[in-house]
Design an enzyme around this catalytic site. Structure first.
Site, PDB file in Angstrom:
ATOM      1  N   ASP A  38      27.238  40.134  49.493  1.00  9.49           N
ATOM      2  CA  ASP A  38      26.530  39.463  50.585  1.00  9.49           C
ATOM      3  C   ASP A  38      26.266  40.466  51.687  1.00  9.49           C
ATOM      4  O   ASP A  38      26.929  41.515  51.776  1.00  9.49           O
ATOM      5  CB  ASP A  38      27.335  38.273  51.133  1.00  9.49           C
ATOM      6  CG  ASP A  38      26.428  37.226  51.763  1.00  9.49           C
ATOM      7  OD1 ASP A  38      25.761  37.536  52.777  1.00  9.49           O
ATOM      8  OD2 ASP A  38      26.373  36.097  51.254  1.00  9.49           O
ATOM      9  N   ASP A  55      23.151  45.066  51.966  1.00 11.20           N
ATOM     10  CA  ASP A  55      21.810  44.494  51.950  1.00 11.20           C
ATOM     11  C   ASP A  55      21.227  44.665  50.544  1.00 11.20           C
ATOM     12  O   ASP A  55      21.441  45.690  49.893  1.00 11.20           O
ATOM     13  CB  ASP A  55      20.949  45.234  52.974  1.00 11.20           C
ATOM     14  CG  ASP A  55      19.625  44.565  53.259  1.00 11.20           C
ATOM     15  OD1 ASP A  55      18.967  44.115  52.290  1.00 11.20           O
ATOM     16  OD2 ASP A  55      19.220  44.499  54.433  1.00 11.20           O
ATOM     17  N   LEU A  56      20.464  43.668  50.080  1.00  9.68           N
ATOM     18  CA  LEU A  56      19.809  43.788  48.788  1.00  9.68           C
ATOM     19  C   LEU A  56      18.827  44.954  48.741  1.00  9.68           C
ATOM     20  O   LEU A  56      18.485  45.431  47.652  1.00  9.68           O
ATOM     21  CB  LEU A  56      19.060  42.493  48.447  1.00  9.68           C
ATOM     22  CG  LEU A  56      19.894  41.296  47.992  1.00  9.68           C
ATOM     23  CD1 LEU A  56      19.004  40.074  47.851  1.00  9.68           C
ATOM     24  CD2 LEU A  56      20.609  41.589  46.688  1.00  9.68           C
ATOM     25  N   HIS A 117      11.364  23.536  47.032  1.00  6.34           N
ATOM     26  CA  HIS A 117      10.303  23.820  47.996  1.00  6.34           C
ATOM     27  C   HIS A 117       9.192  24.687  47.401  1.00  6.34           C
ATOM     28  O   HIS A 117       8.139  24.846  48.021  1.00  6.34           O
ATOM     29  CB  HIS A 117      10.900  24.430  49.261  1.00  6.34           C
ATOM     30  CG  HIS A 117      11.789  23.464  49.976  1.00  6.34           C
ATOM     31  ND1 HIS A 117      11.313  22.351  50.627  1.00  6.34           N
ATOM     32  CD2 HIS A 117      13.144  23.431  50.096  1.00  6.34           C
ATOM     33  CE1 HIS A 117      12.324  21.673  51.136  1.00  6.34           C
ATOM     34  NE2 HIS A 117      13.442  22.304  50.821  1.00  6.34           N
ATOM     35  N   TYR A 148       9.099  30.187  52.777  1.00  5.80           N
ATOM     36  CA  TYR A 148      10.315  30.144  51.965  1.00  5.80           C
ATOM     37  C   TYR A 148      10.005  29.644  50.555  1.00  5.80           C
ATOM     38  O   TYR A 148      10.383  30.264  49.553  1.00  5.80           O
ATOM     39  CB  TYR A 148      11.351  29.246  52.645  1.00  5.80           C
ATOM     40  CG  TYR A 148      12.494  28.848  51.752  1.00  5.80           C
ATOM     41  CD1 TYR A 148      13.434  29.779  51.338  1.00  5.80           C
ATOM     42  CD2 TYR A 148      12.629  27.534  51.307  1.00  5.80           C
ATOM     43  CE1 TYR A 148      14.492  29.417  50.502  1.00  5.80           C
ATOM     44  CE2 TYR A 148      13.677  27.166  50.473  1.00  5.80           C
ATOM     45  CZ  TYR A 148      14.598  28.104  50.074  1.00  5.80           C
ATOM     46  OH  TYR A 148      15.630  27.753  49.244  1.00  5.80           O
ATOM     47  N   LYS A 152      10.040  31.542  46.632  1.00  9.13           N
ATOM     48  CA  LYS A 152      10.719  31.060  45.431  1.00  9.13           C
ATOM     49  C   LYS A 152       9.761  31.021  44.245  1.00  9.13           C
ATOM     50  O   LYS A 152      10.150  31.295  43.104  1.00  9.13           O
ATOM     51  CB  LYS A 152      11.355  29.698  45.681  1.00  9.13           C
ATOM     52  CG  LYS A 152      12.481  29.731  46.698  1.00  9.13           C
ATOM     53  CD  LYS A 152      13.574  30.713  46.286  1.00  9.13           C
ATOM     54  CE  LYS A 152      14.736  30.765  47.254  1.00  9.13           C
ATOM     55  NZ  LYS A 152      15.795  31.688  46.812  1.00  9.13           N
TER      56      LYS A 152
END
Length: 279
Positions: A38, A55-56, A117, A148, A152
């Site tokens: 995380d 961080d990714l 979403h 957002y 996805k």
């Protein structure tokens, strides 16, 4: 689909988040050794075998996190609407970098936390309970309700691309609302209990021949809006139902009103917000 032996070591990204916190407590019961990742420190992290704060978009740290794992459950990223540039970095670039690290390290199974979403502007069913033929299928056209939700949809397409190009299998789970109990009338239809979430992730990690599969993620709710057949085909058998919470929530909040834009679509109040532009 039959289930082979469960992967031994699973990287759980977003381990400090709401769903990540729930899953890092529930998934070990299925025999997984978790490695946690995380951006912020993971509370009670010492319970895990490994905890990585990074961080990714940190390429070296991400390769370290991915190295040697059998599979990845990708929950990390911004989970609400945000300015596009923030969504771009966290949810779009971050997910791309995760898949690249997985490709480079030879990882063959990812479970991607997509979201309802991604199809948020799909009209919700009105009749309750919903006839099987009227349940929203996973093949419904994507209609994101926010940046957002858009991110996805990107993640689902990225997963499809990496399956076709590189043979990395992914189950993209369009998660409803994963909380200990539902807190709104809308959530009665999309609630995913933590216990059922763990059952679904376990099925997604162990089912054979998934290629790239998209499933909806919820419990077996009496007021269910969407089709769970692709999730069940993985071996997922939901055990919970939001209906015991219905009477109290409806008494407090009233029934959903189809004339209210926030009630008329799958994405709820996300469908009533204009995009958040960067300043």
């Amino acid at each position: 689909m039959s289930a082979p032996h469960a992967p031994r070591t699973v990287l759980l990204t977003g381990a400090a988040g709401g769903m990540g916190t729930l899953m890092r407590r529930l998934l070990p019961a299925y025999g997984y050794r978790l490695r946690l990742l995380d951006l912020v420190p993971v509370e009670d992290g010492p319970d895990a075998d490994e905890v990585i704060t990074a961080d990714l978009c940190d390429r070296d740290a991400l390769r370290q996190a991915v190295h040697g794992v059998d599979a990845i459950v990708h929950l990390a990223g911004i989970s609400l609407e945000a300015p596009f540039l923030k969504i771009l970095r966290s949810n779009i670039e971050g997910t791309y970098r995760l898949y690249e690290a997985a490709r480079q390290e030879g990882i063959r199974r990812i479970v991607f936390a997509s979201s309802n979403h991604a199809v948020g502007f799909t009209p919700r069913p009105v009749a309750m309970p919903v006839p099987d033929a009227s349940l929203i299928p996973v093949g419904a056209p994507r209609r994101p309700d926010t940046f957002y939700g858009l991110s996805k949809g990107f993640g689902e397409d990225l997963a499809s691309l990496y399956w076709d190009l590189h043979g990395i299998e992914t189950v993209s789970v369009r998660i409803g609302s994963c909380f200990p109990e539902p807190t709104s009338v809308r959530m009665l239809s999309v609630w995913l209990s933590p216990a059922d979430a763990a059952r679904l992730l376990h099925a997604a990690l162990t089912a054979e021949g998934v290629g790239h599969t998209v499933v909806y993620g919820s419990s077996a709710n009496t007021r269910l809006w969407w089709d769970l057949s692709t999730a069940r085909a993985l071996g997922y058998e939901p055990q919970d139902d939001s209906e015991p919470y219905a009477a109290e929530l409806i008494a407090e909040q009233g029934e959903l009103d189809p004339a209210n834009p926030g009630h008329a679509h799958l994405g709820g109040h996300f469908c009533t917000r204009p995009p958040i532009w960067p300043h």
